[in-house]
Write an enzyme that holds these catalytic residues in place. Structure first.
Site, PDB file in Angstrom:
ATOM      1  N   GLU A 236      28.776  44.582  78.329  1.00 23.45           N
ATOM      2  CA  GLU A 236      30.221  44.649  78.498  1.00 23.45           C
ATOM      3  C   GLU A 236      30.860  45.677  77.574  1.00 23.45           C
ATOM      4  O   GLU A 236      32.019  46.029  77.728  1.00 23.45           O
ATOM      5  CB  GLU A 236      30.855  43.274  78.273  1.00 23.45           C
TER       6      GLU A 236
ATOM      7  N   ARG B  74      25.730  31.307  77.421  1.00 21.69           N
ATOM      8  CA  ARG B  74      26.214  32.360  76.523  1.00 21.69           C
ATOM      9  C   ARG B  74      26.622  31.742  75.197  1.00 21.69           C
ATOM     10  O   ARG B  74      27.351  30.749  75.172  1.00 21.69           O
ATOM     11  CB  ARG B  74      27.407  33.075  77.157  1.00 21.69           C
TER      12      ARG B  74
ATOM     13  N   ASN C 231      34.415  42.100  83.656  1.00 22.92           N
ATOM     14  CA  ASN C 231      35.808  42.045  83.200  1.00 22.92           C
ATOM     15  C   ASN C 231      36.021  42.909  81.961  1.00 22.92           C
ATOM     16  O   ASN C 231      36.899  43.778  81.925  1.00 22.92           O
ATOM     17  CB  ASN C 231      36.209  40.605  82.893  1.00 22.92           C
ATOM     18  N   ASP C 232      35.227  42.665  80.920  1.00 25.70           N
ATOM     19  CA  ASP C 232      35.388  43.433  79.687  1.00 25.70           C
ATOM     20  C   ASP C 232      34.889  44.859  79.836  1.00 25.70           C
ATOM     21  O   ASP C 232      35.486  45.792  79.284  1.00 25.70           O
ATOM     22  CB  ASP C 232      34.670  42.738  78.527  1.00 25.70           C
TER      23      ASP C 232
ATOM     24  N   HIS D 122      45.348  33.195  82.408  1.00 28.60           N
ATOM     25  CA  HIS D 122      44.811  31.844  82.501  1.00 28.60           C
ATOM     26  C   HIS D 122      45.109  31.230  83.871  1.00 28.60           C
ATOM     27  O   HIS D 122      44.238  30.624  84.500  1.00 28.60           O
ATOM     28  CB  HIS D 122      45.416  30.957  81.415  1.00 28.60           C
TER      29      HIS D 122
ATOM     30  N   ARG E 197      29.802  29.193  79.865  1.00 29.39           N
ATOM     31  CA  ARG E 197      30.580  29.503  78.679  1.00 29.39           C
ATOM     32  C   ARG E 197      30.497  28.321  77.714  1.00 29.39           C
ATOM     33  O   ARG E 197      30.509  27.172  78.144  1.00 29.39           O
ATOM     34  CB  ARG E 197      32.036  29.768  79.057  1.00 29.39           C
TER      35      ARG E 197
ATOM     36  N   ARG F 286      43.105  43.820  80.617  1.00 25.42           N
ATOM     37  CA  ARG F 286      42.902  43.049  81.839  1.00 25.42           C
ATOM     38  C   ARG F 286      44.012  42.029  82.083  1.00 25.42           C
ATOM     39  O   ARG F 286      44.053  41.422  83.153  1.00 25.42           O
ATOM     40  CB  ARG F 286      41.549  42.350  81.803  1.00 25.42           C
TER      41      ARG F 286
ATOM     42  N   CYS G 244      28.064  38.750  86.012  1.00 31.76           N
ATOM     43  CA  CYS G 244      28.718  37.436  85.967  1.00 31.76           C
ATOM     44  C   CYS G 244      30.236  37.528  85.838  1.00 31.76           C
ATOM     45  O   CYS G 244      30.896  36.530  85.575  1.00 31.76           O
ATOM     46  CB  CYS G 244      28.154  36.592  84.817  1.00 31.76           C
TER      47      CYS G 244
END
Length: 524
Positions: free
Chosen positions: A414, A317, A436-437, A178, A283, A447, A484
């Protein structure tokens, strides 16, 4: 002495080290159990008040973190054991620490990302209440300091005044934490994975968050070299600003679309729409904080961003809950949440909530150029089910005469099953690669785990090959493909992404200028 680490947010910082791991102030015990309970309750209330004040000025990502912590503090199940221990004779600080440490130990022992993420929140909550119990409160870092320790709490980051510079150097930490996300969005230099030195460092340090490292007790020659590198980085960042208002293009003149990722409608207030090609990822998890949002709340949020963007596309999304983003009353706790009921899976399992979001999106679509994408798609059947729900709600609106519009429906790429066999999704409107995923699943490396951070790299040939194959499939079938994830805003990775065939990237707003400058330096 230079210690190597992993860059989490690029930049340079020179300043005094501030020990994040310094002991908490001593608590002065009370004379009765009733007074101890009153002291603990007052400290919890004080911590909640502190978090509530931070929420009022926080953006979407930060607000979500803080609201989750407030919900935990207000949960009697968390504080109950501590009050019980006070009744058995323990002082408030010991009772609270022991109760929270039991919870933290259980989560830290897990090999699952979800539980480790919650452990970090619990540590933050534990220490906030302990500081509140102390009459002296939490010590503030001096302006321009480099915050150094095992890890850093989101509240500590948000309460720090970064206007005078400074940075973050962590022995552990993660580039996907975070705080790392917050640091990148605010341009605060941050390095993780430094390990624990033999001697406890102190004094002035030099933080190189461009390459990943920190210099302790620097020599005059090291200071001089560091300042040259820092000045060169600042010059590159300044030069990059000249690209901000221009369309992105490579040296050869190949156009590249650069959009922005946002987490809250208020994020667009500080962005000039002329500097970007739209929103590549909005998001919607920020809406699903302490309570589930109703249709009208969602509609207003989506409409604000669509009207801001004008005729430029806004890709929203559907709620990507689960994994490291639990939503009370919506998601479920699982032993392996990143491989469990998350993303589109939980939406299809909770149709009442999903249909509400769909209706809000259909109504908002008339106010701009909306595109909708589904997260965590693994099979064509999941996409078909989600698309059918949009069609059903559209039919219902038409019968009632409600103003609406059916937007193009696409998917996040992903899950490896989609990247390996994209032909099963030839009918979707667009692909958006969630790097990322995708990287996490391809490399089997969490991650948010510093111990395997060296494996979690989008630059690995296996990940790049999958990205290239999806881009090639999109070109062949006429399906737009964008990316993204965090990789899209990394100047060192952008050349590889363009070489893989991508021509549409979505980045954090703070990364727009550097991303465009990096694109202009690529020869493809």
């Amino acid at each position: 002495m230079r210690i190597e680490g992993i860059p989490a947010s690029a930049g340079y910082a020179e300043g005094l080290l501030f020990d994040l791991d310094r002991p908490l102030a001593v608590y002065e015990g009370k004379t009765s159990a009733a007074e101890e309970k009153a002291a603990l309750k007052a400290a919890i209330d004080k911590a909640v008040g502190r978090l509530t004040s931070l929420v009022e000025t926080a953006d979407g990502d930060a607000a979500g973190i803080l609201e989750f912590q407030i919900a935990m503090l207000e949960d009697d199940a968390l504080s109950g054991p501590a009050f019980g221990s006070i009744g058995l004779g323990q002082p408030a600080d010991t009772a609270w620490r022991q109760a929270l440490d039991v919870e933290i130990a259980g989560y830290e022992a897990s090999d699952q990302d979800y539980f480790r993420a919650r452990a970090a929140d619990l540590r933050d909550i534990r220490d906030q209440v302990l500081w509140a119990l102390s009459e002296h409160g939490e010590a503030a870092a001096p302006a321009g300091a480099i915050l150094y320790g095992e890890d850093i709490a989101p509240t500590r980051f948000l309460e720090t005044d970064w206007s005078s510079g400074g940075g973050i150097a962590l022995k552990a930490g993660s580039t996907a934490s975070h705080v790392a996300m917050l640091a990148r969005s605010r341009g605060v230099p941050m390095v993780v994975g430094l390990g624990t030195p033999a001697d406890k460092p102190a004094g002035v340090a030099l933080l190189d968050a461009e390459h990943g490292g920190i210099v302790l007790s620097p020599s005059p020659a090291e200071v001089e070299a560091f300042r040259r590198s820092s000045s060169a980085f600042a010059a590159r960042r300044g030069k990059a600003q000249t690209f901000l208002a221009q369309p992105a293009a490579t040296k050869a003149g190949t156009a590249v679309r650069v959009q922005v990722n946002i987490a809250d409608p208020s994020d667009v207030d500080g962005i000039d729409i002329a500097t970007c090609d739209g929103v590549g990822l909005m998001r919607t998890e920020f809406l699903f904080g302490k309570s589930l949002p109703d249709e009208e709340t969602q509609y207003r949020a989506y409409r604000k961003v669509l009207e801001w963007a004008g005729d430029k596309p806004v890709t929203i999304r559907t709620v990507d809950a689960g994994g490291d983003k639990p939503v009370p009353g919506f998601t479920v706790e699982e032993t392996n949440p990143f491989l469990g009921l998350r993303g589109i899976r939980v939406s299809l399992a909770r149709l009442d909530i999903f249909r509400m979001q769909i209706r809000a999106l259909l109504r908002a679509a008339v106010h701009g150029n909306l595109k909708v994408m589904f997260p965590m798609i693994a099979t064509a059947e999941e996409y078909a089910q989600a698309a059918a729900l949009f069609a059903e709600e559209q039919t219902a609106f038409a019968a009632r005469g409600v103003a609406h519009k059916l937007p193009p429906l696409g998917i996040m790429v992903e899950v490896p099953s989609v990247a390996i066999a994209p032909e099963a999704f030839a009918k979707v409107a667009f692909f958006s690669i969630g790097s990322n995923d995708l990287t996490q699943y391809v490399m089997a490396a969490a991650r948010d785990n510093a111990s395997v951070a060296h494996l979690n790299s989008v630059r690995h040939p296996a990940v790049l090959r999958l990205i290239a194959s999806v881009a090639a499939f999109g070109r062949e079938k006429g399906i737009p493909v964008s990316l993204c994830g965090d990789a899209g805003g990394d100047p060192a990775t952008i050349p590889l992404l363009l070489e893989a065939g991508l021509r549409d990237l979505s980045v954090a707003p703070a990364q727009l200028a550097m991303a465009k400058a990096a694109i202009a330096d690529v020869s493809v």
